[in-house]
Design an enzyme around this catalytic site. Structure first.
Site, PDB file in Angstrom:
ATOM      1  N   ASP A 159      -1.135   1.412  -4.009  1.00 29.89           N
ATOM      2  CA  ASP A 159      -2.031   0.412  -4.590  1.00 29.89           C
ATOM      3  C   ASP A 159      -3.387   1.000  -4.948  1.00 29.89           C
ATOM      4  O   ASP A 159      -4.308   0.271  -5.307  1.00 29.89           O
ATOM      5  CB  ASP A 159      -2.187  -0.800  -3.674  1.00 29.89           C
ATOM      6  CG  ASP A 159      -2.913  -0.483  -2.381  1.00 29.89           C
ATOM      7  OD1 ASP A 159      -2.896   0.685  -1.946  1.00 29.89           O
ATOM      8  OD2 ASP A 159      -3.489  -1.415  -1.775  1.00 29.89           O
ATOM      9  N   ASP A 166      -5.863   2.330  -3.329  1.00 32.71           N
ATOM     10  CA  ASP A 166      -7.091   2.210  -2.543  1.00 32.71           C
ATOM     11  C   ASP A 166      -7.295   3.411  -1.629  1.00 32.71           C
ATOM     12  O   ASP A 166      -8.292   3.497  -0.918  1.00 32.71           O
ATOM     13  CB  ASP A 166      -7.135   0.890  -1.757  1.00 32.71           C
ATOM     14  CG  ASP A 166      -6.040   0.768  -0.710  1.00 32.71           C
ATOM     15  OD1 ASP A 166      -5.160   1.651  -0.633  1.00 32.71           O
ATOM     16  OD2 ASP A 166      -6.065  -0.231   0.044  1.00 32.71           O
ATOM     17  N   SER A 223       0.806  -1.208   0.000  1.00 32.74           N
ATOM     18  CA  SER A 223       0.000   0.000   0.000  1.00 32.74           C
ATOM     19  C   SER A 223       0.847   1.268   0.000  1.00 32.74           C
ATOM     20  O   SER A 223       1.602   1.527  -0.928  1.00 32.74           O
ATOM     21  CB  SER A 223      -0.958  -0.039   1.198  1.00 32.74           C
ATOM     22  OG  SER A 223      -1.926   0.968   1.126  1.00 32.74           O
TER      23      SER A 223
END
EC number: 5.4.2.10
Length: 447
Positions: A244, A246, A103
Site C-alpha cells: 500500500d 506506506d 499492507s
C-alpha cells in the site's frame, strides 16, 4: 471498553474469513457512517481507496453499501497508495477516509484502515466507539436520505501532482536512473509516474498486479528483486515500496539496503542542520536500533520511543509537535508532507539528499553502525495465549538475566498477524542468538 476488532492498524485478517467478510465490512461501514454522520444531513462524504488484492472488490462494495445505508456519500478512488487516502480525505473535505489494504501481508489477507477528516488515522477512542455502535442496533437512514456513490477519476492524479510538490528541485533527477519496485500494489501507477515526471530514467518493477501477486517476491519485504534490478540496470538508486506504499526500503547503486532506521537518521541529521527538525527529536518505536539512538545523541538530538505501530508514532509526534518519525520497517512519517507513512515521498526526500549533496546513494545509506539485532516470529493458533505460559515467562526471565543490562529484549504479539515477535539486541552476537533461540523454543512448545 477495549478494542476487540481493531488492531494496531485498522481491522485485518484473511479474506472471506471473520472479520474480513463482506457481512462484517457492510456492518463496519454502517457503524462508521453512523459515527461520522451525526446531524442527519446528506452532505457527508467518505473517500475509499484500495490496493490491488482481488478481495478488494468485495470489501469495497460491502463498505459502500453500509456507508450509504447510513446516509454517507461515497467517493471511490480505485487503487491508490494509503498516504493518498490520508491526503485526499483532507483535500476533498471528506468526513472519513478508508483504505482497503493489508499492507505488506500476502494477497489472501486484507484490511480496512480509517482516517478522520484531518487525514490522520482514527484515535483509539474513535475506534472503540465504532465498535460499540457495531455491537448495537445501527440506526439506518430513511429512504430519502440514503447516500450516493460514484467513481472519482482524478484522485490518483491529484496525489501525483501533490507528491511532486514535495521534491525541492525540479529537473534535479535528470540523468539519474531509479528502480522503483511497487510490489504489484497500490502505487504501481503513481510511483513510476511521479519519478518520470520529475526527470528520472525510471525502471519500474512490480507494476503488473493480477489480484494475487501483491508483495509476492517483490517490494519492501523482498528487496532482493529490487536489488537485482538496480545492479542489472546500473541504476543510481532503488526504491522498494510495500503493497500500500506506506513503507519504503532504499537501495544504493550496489544493491545494499537502508532500512527505516538508516533513512530516518539521514533525514534527522539533514533537517537538524537546516533547522527544520522540530523539537530536536525523532520519534521511533521500541524496535528501532540502539545504534540510531547513539547516532542522534551524538548530535545533540533525542530519540522518543513509542509502542510498535505507525499510529503510535504519529500520536506522539502530534502530542510533542515533532515533524519526523517512523519505524525500522520503513514507515517514514514526515508531517510537513503527509499524515501517515509515505514511501514515495520518503524516496523523493532521499533523492533530494543525493541531488543537494552531489553524493552517491552508497555514501548516504549507512549513517550509523547497527547494534546486532535478531527478530524471529512464531505463529500461533486461535485461542492461544503463549506469552501467559509459565515456561515462556521463565525463558524470558532467564534471557533477561543473561543479557544483564548489555542488551535489549522485546517480546510482543503482532498487532496485524497471529504472531509472537521475539526480538533481542546485543553486541555479543553469540549470546544474542542463544537467548532468542531459547525464547522461540519455549513459545513454540507452548503453542
Amino acid at each position: 471498553m477495549s478494542r476487540k476488532l481493531f488492531g494496531t492498524d485498522g481491522v485485518r485478517g484473511t479474506a472471506n474469513t471473520h472479520p474480513m467478510t463482506a457481512e462484517m465490512a457492510l456492518k463496519l461501514g454502517a457503524a462508521a457512517g453512523r459515527y461520522f454522520r451525526t446531524d442527519g444531513r446528506n452532505g457527508h462524504r467518505v473517500v475509499i481507496g484500495k490496493d490491488t488484492r482481488l478481495s478488494g472488490y468485495m470489501i469495497e462494495n460491502a463498505l459502500t453499501a453500509g456507508l450509504t445505508s447510513t446516509g454517507m456519500n461515497v467517493l471511490l478512488l480505485g487503487p491508490v497508495p494509503t498516504p493518498a487516502v490520508g491526503y485526499l480525505t483532507r483535500s476533498m473535505r471528506a468526513d472519513l477516509g478508508i483504505m482497503i489494504s493489508a499492507s505488506h501481508n500476502p494477497h489472501h489477507d486484507n484490511g480496512i484502515k480509517f482516517f478522520g477528516p484531518d487525514g490522520f488515522k482514527l484515535s483509539d477512542e474513535a475506534e472503540i466507539e465504532i465498535e460499540r455502535i457495531l455491537g448495537s442496533e445501527i440506526e439506518l437512514s430513511s429512504p430519502e436520505h440514503i447516500g450516493r456513490a460514484k467513481r472519482i477519476d482524478d484522485g490518483l492524479g491529484r496525489y501525483v501532482e501533490y507528491a511532486k510538490t514535495t521534491f525541492p528541485a525540479r529537473g534535479a533527477l535528470s540523468g539519474l536512473k531509479v528502480v522503483v519496485d511497487c510490489a504489484n500494489g497500490a502505487a504501481y501507477k503513481a510511483a513510476p509516474e511521479v519519478l518520470w515526471e520529475l526527470g528520472a530514467d525510471v525502471v519500474p518493477v512490480g507494476v503488473a498486479p493480477n489480484g494475487f501477486n501483491i508483495n509476492e517476491k517483490c517490494g519492501s519485504t523482498h528487496v532482493e528483486t529490487a536489488a537485482e534490478a538496480v545492479v542489472a540496470h546500473g541504476a543510481d538508486l532503488g526504491i522498494a515500496l510495500d503493497g500500500d506504499a506506506d513503507r519504503v526500503m532504499i537501495l544504493d547503486e550496489t544493491g545494499a539496503v537502508a532500512d527505516g532506521d538508516q533513512i530516518m537518521a539521514l533525514f534527522a541529521a539533514r533537517w537538524a542542520e537546516a533547522q527544520k527538525l522540530k523539537g530536536g527529536a525523532l520519534v521511533a518505536t521500541v524496535m528501532s536500533n540502539l545504534g540510531l539512538e547513539r547516532f542522534l545523541t551524538g548530535r545533540g538530538l533525542r530519540l522518543e520511543r513509542t509502542a510498535v505501530g505507525d499510529r503510535y508514532v504519529v500520536e506522539r509526534m502530534r502530542e510533542g509537535g515533532y515533524n519526523l518519525g517512523g519505524e525500522q520497517s520503513g514507515h517514514i512519517v514526515m508531517t510537513d508532507y503527509a499524515t501517515t507513512g509515505d514511501g514515495l515521498i520518503a524516496g523523493l526526500q532521499f533523492l533530494a539528499a543525493m541531488a543537494e549533496t552531489g553524493r552517491r546513494a552508497s555514501e548516504l545509506v549507512h549513517q550509523f553502525p547497527s547494534v546486532p539485532q535478531l527478530l524471529k516470529n512464531v505463529r500461533y493458533g486461535a485461542g492461544k495465549e503463549p506469552l501467559s505460559a509459565p515456561t515462556v515467562k521463565d525463558a524470558i526471565t532467564g534471557a533477561e538475566a543473561r543479557l544483564n543490562g548489555t542488551g535489549r529484549l522485546l517480546i510482543r504479539k503482532s498487532g496485524t498477524e497471529p504472531l509472537i515477535r521475539v526480538m533481542a539486541e546485543c553486541e555479543d552476537e553469540a549470546l544474542l542468538a542463544e537467548v532468542v533461540s531459547d525464547i522461540v523454543a519455549a513459545v513454540e512448545a507452548a503453542v
